[in-house]
Design a protein around this motif. Structure first.
Motif, PDB file in Angstrom:
ATOM      1  N   ALA A   1       0.830  -1.207   0.000  1.00  0.00           N
ATOM      2  CA  ALA A   1       0.000   0.000   0.000  1.00  0.00           C
ATOM      3  C   ALA A   1       0.867   1.259   0.000  1.00  0.00           C
TER       4      ALA A   1
ATOM      5  N   SER B   1      -3.103  -0.070   7.462  1.00  0.00           N
ATOM      6  CA  SER B   1      -3.183  -1.305   6.669  1.00  0.00           C
ATOM      7  C   SER B   1      -2.919  -2.473   7.604  1.00  0.00           C
TER       8      SER B   1
ATOM      9  N   ASP C   1      -7.927   0.021   6.661  1.00  0.00           N
ATOM     10  CA  ASP C   1      -8.126  -1.205   5.888  1.00  0.00           C
ATOM     11  C   ASP C   1      -7.999  -2.375   6.860  1.00  0.00           C
TER      12      ASP C   1
ATOM     13  N   ASP D   1      -5.336  -2.952  -1.473  1.00  0.00           N
ATOM     14  CA  ASP D   1      -4.321  -1.969  -1.076  1.00  0.00           C
ATOM     15  C   ASP D   1      -4.337  -0.772  -2.027  1.00  0.00           C
TER      16      ASP D   1
ATOM     17  N   ALA E   1      -5.238   3.025  -0.812  1.00  0.00           N
ATOM     18  CA  ALA E   1      -4.221   4.066  -0.978  1.00  0.00           C
ATOM     19  C   ALA E   1      -4.770   5.240  -1.785  1.00  0.00           C
TER      20      ALA E   1
END
Length: 471
Positions: free
Chosen positions: A49, A139, A167, A263, A267
């Motif tokens: 990411a 992430s 995420d 990802d 992003a």
């Protein structure tokens, strides 16, 4: 642009693609032998990411935990040329995922390394990185970074100041209160909701909406966007009806590999929010970027680019390159390439009928489209009504059209010299009319076929009738 860098916080893995060819079975076991294997490493998890955000020219800081082992050192070497690394100690071995592939298909996957981040000192660099963040992407891959007490405290204070996108992972940590956007996929949303007492059965838009609303309420989130793979992403932000951002059809991408698409989505969504965009724009742009990422070959393409050029930037194939790929695949399979051409200005029923009939003559249909300059030379200064980009987009949306090519010349002869269609289709209104491209088509082994057209359907006639009504 944000006042500070984009900061990605989370667990990093080392992903390694071992790519080769498989033409025989092992003599002592019914498994394929992978010949001429090429090893392609890349960062995974939060590392991917962060790398994707940096590839867009952003200033990126990655906050993570790394082990001092050989995979950990490889990760540093892959990441440090592209972004700033603020790392603290990972206890245990670096998590690694090895994918063995042949002819574009995964043969096996091997997961090793059980390292986890544990509470303890993180160092001043980590604290400084988070304090100066302009926006944060968490992430979470369930390896402990987002549960670290010091990091979580810093994230809780940041959520009130800058956009935070989370995420999640089913075995990871809950998002901090004030998180702007959480981005689970459909399975993650179902598991997270069930773990919090909402056993919502089924799949699709209605269950995804109920799960998103439940999670947003349970955790005090501004919004939840459930990613639906080829279905796009569904945004629920408490403002009423959910917003659906559809994805481009996955079948057109020529690849089943979607590794890293989530990802890429997260992003890009963070980038839009960091620049002051709203949630619908962030989700729509996230879906578009993820679609392009899959189109370009997904995470495997990142590994290939890092190996070939040292750059992580990947781009989807241009539409023209996509058309030539369709032709090549059709010929390789022994199929028939059909092509037709025209201005297709104000697409009407006559066009659609011709394209439907043309597609039935072979295994793919390539539509050659006159550029704007070419249309003006043929039809006059007031044409085209619709620019080439829009005409191509409408044509590509038709199920009978496999690809398009735009040409700038007065006739498609130069393009047909390269395309070499097996069948070149024109409407029956060209019966008895010399076609300048006929010699080129036949010289390359093709034939010309005239198909019926719907009487009275033409863009010129439609425009003339409209002018007459208004005059």
């Amino acid at each position: 642009m944000p006042a500070g860098p984009l900061v990605v916080v989370g667990d990093v893995l080392l992903d390694v693609d071992i790519v080769g060819a498989a033409a025989r079975l092992c003599p002592d076991a019914p498994v394929p032998v992978i010949d001429q294997a090429d090893e392609r490493p890349r960062p995974g998890g939060a590392g991917l990411a962060a790398l994707l955000a940096a590839a867009e020219g952003r200033e990126v800081v990655l906050v993570t935990a790394l082990a001092d082992d050989e995979p950990g050192r490889r990760l540093r070497a892959l990441l440090e040329p592209h972004l700033e690394l603020a790392a603290f100690h990972l206890h245990g071995g670096t998590p690694c995922k090895l994918r063995i592939q042949a002819a574009g298909q995964a043969v096996a996957r091997l997961d090793v390394g059980a390292g986890r981040a544990q509470d303890g000192p993180v160092g001043p660099k980590v604290a400084e990185a988070l304090a100066g963040a302009g926006a944060v992407l968490v992430s979470d891959y369930g390896r402990g970074v987002t549960g670290h007490a010091a990091i979580r405290t810093l994230l809780e204070s940041l959520a009130a100041q800058v956009p935070v996108v989370w995420d999640p992972h089913p075995s990871g940590e809950p998002p901090v209160p004030g998180t702007r956007l959480m981005t689970p996929n459909e399975d993650e949303a179902a598991r997270l909701a069930a773990a919090r007492g909402a056993n919502i059965a089924g799949s699709g838009l209605a269950p995804a909406t109920r799960r998103a609303r439940h999670l947003a309420g349970a955790w005090g989130l501004e919004a939840v966007a459930v990613t639906l793979g080829p279905g796009g992403a569904l945004l629920c932000d408490g403002s009423g009806a959910p917003f659906l951002a559809p994805a481009e059809p996955a079948a057109s991408y020529g690849t089943a590999d979607s590794c890293g698409a989530g990802d890429s989505f997260a992003a890009r969504a963070l980038e839009v929010l960091a620049d002051g965009g709203g949630l619908p724009e962030a989700v729509g742009e996230g879906v578009r970027r993820a679609s392009e990422f899959v189109h370009a070959g997904a995470a495997s393409a990142v590994a290939a680019r890092l190996a070939d050029t040292g750059s992580p930037a990947v781009r989807p194939p241009r539409e023209e390159a996509d058309a030539w790929d369709v032709v090549e695949r059709t010929r390789r399979a022994g199929g028939t390439v059909v092509a037709t051409g025209g201005c297709f200005d104000l697409l009407h029923a006559g066009h659609v009928t011709l394209l439907q009939q043309a597609r039935r003559l072979g295994d793919c249909l390539i539509v050659c489209v006159n550029s704007d300059a070419s249309v003006r030379r043929r039809k006059g200064p007031d044409r085209p009504v619709t620019p080439a980009g829009d005409r191509v987009r409408v044509l590509r949306a038709l199920s009978d059209v496999d690809a398009t090519l735009v040409f700038d010349e007065d006739t498609p002869e130069p393009l047909l010299e390269r395309l070499r269609p097996d069948v070149w289709v024109k409407g029956a209104d060209y019966a008895g009319v010399p076609l300048p491209e006929a010699g080129t088509v036949r010289a390359n082994g093709g034939e010309i076929v005239l198909l019926p057209f719907l009487e009275g359907r033409s863009t010129t006639r439609m425009l003339s009738t409209r002018k007459g009504i208004g005059s």
